[in-house]
Design a protein around this motif. Structure first.
Motif, PDB file in Angstrom:
ATOM      1  N   GLU A 121      23.887  79.833  39.774  1.00 54.76           N
ATOM      2  CA  GLU A 121      24.833  78.576  39.485  1.00 54.76           C
ATOM      3  C   GLU A 121      25.026  78.711  41.444  1.00 54.76           C
ATOM      4  O   GLU A 121      25.177  79.708  42.153  1.00 54.76           O
ATOM      5  CB  GLU A 121      26.017  79.522  39.218  1.00 54.76           C
ATOM      6  N   THR A 122      25.278  76.896  41.167  1.00 53.14           N
ATOM      7  CA  THR A 122      25.552  76.828  42.815  1.00 53.14           C
ATOM      8  C   THR A 122      26.991  76.365  43.310  1.00 53.14           C
ATOM      9  O   THR A 122      27.243  75.746  42.190  1.00 53.14           O
ATOM     10  CB  THR A 122      24.435  75.811  43.249  1.00 53.14           C
ATOM     11  N   ARG A 123      27.281  76.851  43.463  1.00 46.09           N
ATOM     12  CA  ARG A 123      28.997  76.897  44.470  1.00 46.09           C
ATOM     13  C   ARG A 123      28.671  76.250  46.091  1.00 46.09           C
ATOM     14  O   ARG A 123      28.281  76.534  46.542  1.00 46.09           O
ATOM     15  CB  ARG A 123      30.052  77.938  44.272  1.00 46.09           C
ATOM     16  N   CYS A 124      30.057  74.972  45.719  1.00 46.28           N
ATOM     17  CA  CYS A 124      29.861  74.159  47.179  1.00 46.28           C
ATOM     18  C   CYS A 124      31.262  74.027  48.343  1.00 46.28           C
ATOM     19  O   CYS A 124      32.329  74.397  47.430  1.00 46.28           O
ATOM     20  CB  CYS A 124      29.843  72.673  46.774  1.00 46.28           C
ATOM     21  N   GLY A 125      31.276  73.801  49.298  1.00 47.44           N
ATOM     22  CA  GLY A 125      32.325  73.385  50.001  1.00 47.44           C
ATOM     23  C   GLY A 125      33.036  74.917  50.567  1.00 47.44           C
ATOM     24  O   GLY A 125      34.838  74.900  50.888  1.00 47.44           O
ATOM     25  N   ALA A 288      24.260  64.980  47.684  1.00 44.66           N
ATOM     26  CA  ALA A 288      24.960  63.783  48.476  1.00 44.66           C
ATOM     27  C   ALA A 288      25.843  63.423  47.654  1.00 44.66           C
ATOM     28  O   ALA A 288      26.430  64.062  49.215  1.00 44.66           O
ATOM     29  CB  ALA A 288      23.993  62.302  47.545  1.00 44.66           C
ATOM     30  N   ILE A 289      26.695  64.656  46.764  1.00 39.89           N
ATOM     31  CA  ILE A 289      28.524  64.794  46.908  1.00 39.89           C
ATOM     32  C   ILE A 289      28.928  65.877  47.421  1.00 39.89           C
ATOM     33  O   ILE A 289      29.444  65.688  47.764  1.00 39.89           O
ATOM     34  CB  ILE A 289      28.440  65.171  45.571  1.00 39.89           C
ATOM     35  N   ALA A 290      28.165  66.628  47.445  1.00 43.00           N
ATOM     36  CA  ALA A 290      28.655  68.236  47.821  1.00 43.00           C
ATOM     37  C   ALA A 290      28.131  67.998  49.895  1.00 43.00           C
ATOM     38  O   ALA A 290      29.311  68.183  49.989  1.00 43.00           O
ATOM     39  CB  ALA A 290      27.155  69.131  47.695  1.00 43.00           C
ATOM     40  N   GLY A 291      27.435  67.305  50.643  1.00 45.65           N
ATOM     41  CA  GLY A 291      27.450  66.684  51.628  1.00 45.65           C
ATOM     42  C   GLY A 291      28.135  66.020  52.000  1.00 45.65           C
ATOM     43  O   GLY A 291      28.400  65.283  53.236  1.00 45.65           O
ATOM     44  N   ALA A 292      28.976  64.809  51.272  1.00 48.50           N
ATOM     45  CA  ALA A 292      29.714  63.775  52.131  1.00 48.50           C
ATOM     46  C   ALA A 292      30.853  64.416  53.176  1.00 48.50           C
ATOM     47  O   ALA A 292      31.126  65.352  52.752  1.00 48.50           O
ATOM     48  CB  ALA A 292      30.756  62.943  50.570  1.00 48.50           C
ATOM     49  N   VAL A 293      31.013  63.375  54.087  1.00 51.10           N
ATOM     50  CA  VAL A 293      32.196  63.856  55.110  1.00 51.10           C
ATOM     51  C   VAL A 293      32.677  64.051  54.689  1.00 51.10           C
ATOM     52  O   VAL A 293      34.166  64.894  54.991  1.00 51.10           O
ATOM     53  CB  VAL A 293      31.546  62.702  56.208  1.00 51.10           C
ATOM     54  N   CYS A 294      33.791  63.717  53.222  1.00 48.46           N
ATOM     55  CA  CYS A 294      34.772  63.486  52.860  1.00 48.46           C
ATOM     56  C   CYS A 294      35.003  64.430  51.938  1.00 48.46           C
ATOM     57  O   CYS A 294      36.077  65.046  50.921  1.00 48.46           O
ATOM     58  CB  CYS A 294      35.778  62.264  52.457  1.00 48.46           C
TER      59      CYS A 294
END
Length: 312
Positions: A121-125, A288-294
């Motif tokens: 599993e990959t988790r972000c943020g 793209a969503i994981a790396g978005a500035v916001c």
């Protein structure tokens, strides 16, 4: 000597300087307080210590406003081990060690990591300053189908789904194929249809289809006026194709007032002229969503309306 690794440090690293261990690069006085630093340059001085310049960070890892770059002299062991892509780390809420597969920098300077868990599993943020370094990878990992970086033998669920198209699916019953057309009804509704179900969907519409347009790759939804909406693979925000009904071959736009189609977030990051482009696969969309500035809410608004614009 600002682009090479010196004693384990290099530009781009984020470190915590231990209190009472470092000296000011200007006055050579010992610094009593510890702090976090975003390293911009590294070199050795005549005594063999490391002279580091960087931007001081807040406790959550953001850049401090109004604070100039700091220059400090660090003896060995006076700073924390920097976390890099490929490292094994411990994080709050995760019981086992995880591998860092990507690093992203938000608009305020906060660096966050994507973590790959042993079960795939990959988790972000995850804030970089909150991670605890466990081990450095013996060999630098390479980019995988999920567009993140990890060992080839590592189990990764997102690699299995990486090549699936991000375009909206067919709305025909029991069909999971990617849509190639979108049917616009006279009542303002839209339905996607694959090549084999386009006519079937057209006939089951109670009010008939007012128009049929060809979907562009990466389209996530289509408005009643035929405007196609995708997610930019560079910035993670919504982008729009105009005018869809006329079939004109024009760049994707950031919003209805955008006349250039240029991706400001990507240009801020790379300093290279970049046009908005749709994420066509699940791997491109996810990264793209994981790396978005916001952060992960980017796909719900366009770049002009992004709250992160107020942080610049």
């Amino acid at each position: 000597m600002t682009s090479t690794d010196v004693y384990g440090l290099r530009p781009g690293d984020r470190i915590t300087v231990s209190p009472g261990a470092a000296m000011s690069g200007h006055t050579y006085r010992t610094l009593a307080a510890g702090f976090a630093l975003d390293v911009t340059s590294v070199r050795t001085d005549h005594r063999g210590d490391i002279e580091v310049s960087g931007i001081e960070l807040t406790t959550r890892g953001a850049w401090r406003r109004g604070v100039p770059s700091r220059s400090v002299i660090l003896p060995r062991g006076a700073y924390s081990i920097p976390v890099r892509v490929g490292d094994s780390v411990a994080a709050s809420g995760i019981s086992t060690a995880a591998a860092v597969t990507a690093l992203h920098v938000r608009a305020d300077g906060t660096a966050v990591a994507d973590l790959l868990l042993p079960e795939g599993e990959t988790r972000c943020g995850y804030n970089l300053v909150d991670l605890q370094h466990r081990a450095r990878a013996a060999q630098e990992p390479v980019r995988q189908p999920c567009l993140r970086t990890h060992a080839a033998e590592a189990r990764c669920q997102r690699c299995l789904e990486a090549d699936e198209p991000a375009t909206m699916p067919c709305d025909a019953e029991r069909c999971s194929v990617t849509a190639v057309n979108v049917l616009l009804t006279r009542r303002g509704h839209t339905l996607g249809a694959c090549g084999s179900h386009t006519e079937q969907v057209r006939h089951i519409l109670q009010d008939g289809a007012a128009a049929t347009i060809v979907l562009r790759a990466g389209t996530r939804e289509c408005y009643a006026d035929g405007t196609q909406v995708a997610i930019c693979r560079h910035c993670g925000h919504q982008i729009y194709a105009y005018p869809a009904l006329a079939g004109a071959r024009r760049p994707w736009r950031g919003n209805q007032w955008d006349e250039t189609g240029r991706c400001g977030a990507a240009e801020d990051r790379t300093r290279i002229r970049t046009l908005h482009a749709p994420a066509e696969t699940c791997a491109e969309l996810d990264l793209a969503i994981a790396g978005a500035v916001c952060g992960p809410t980017a796909d719900r608004h366009n770049e002009l309306d992004c709250p992160a614009r107020n942080l610049r």
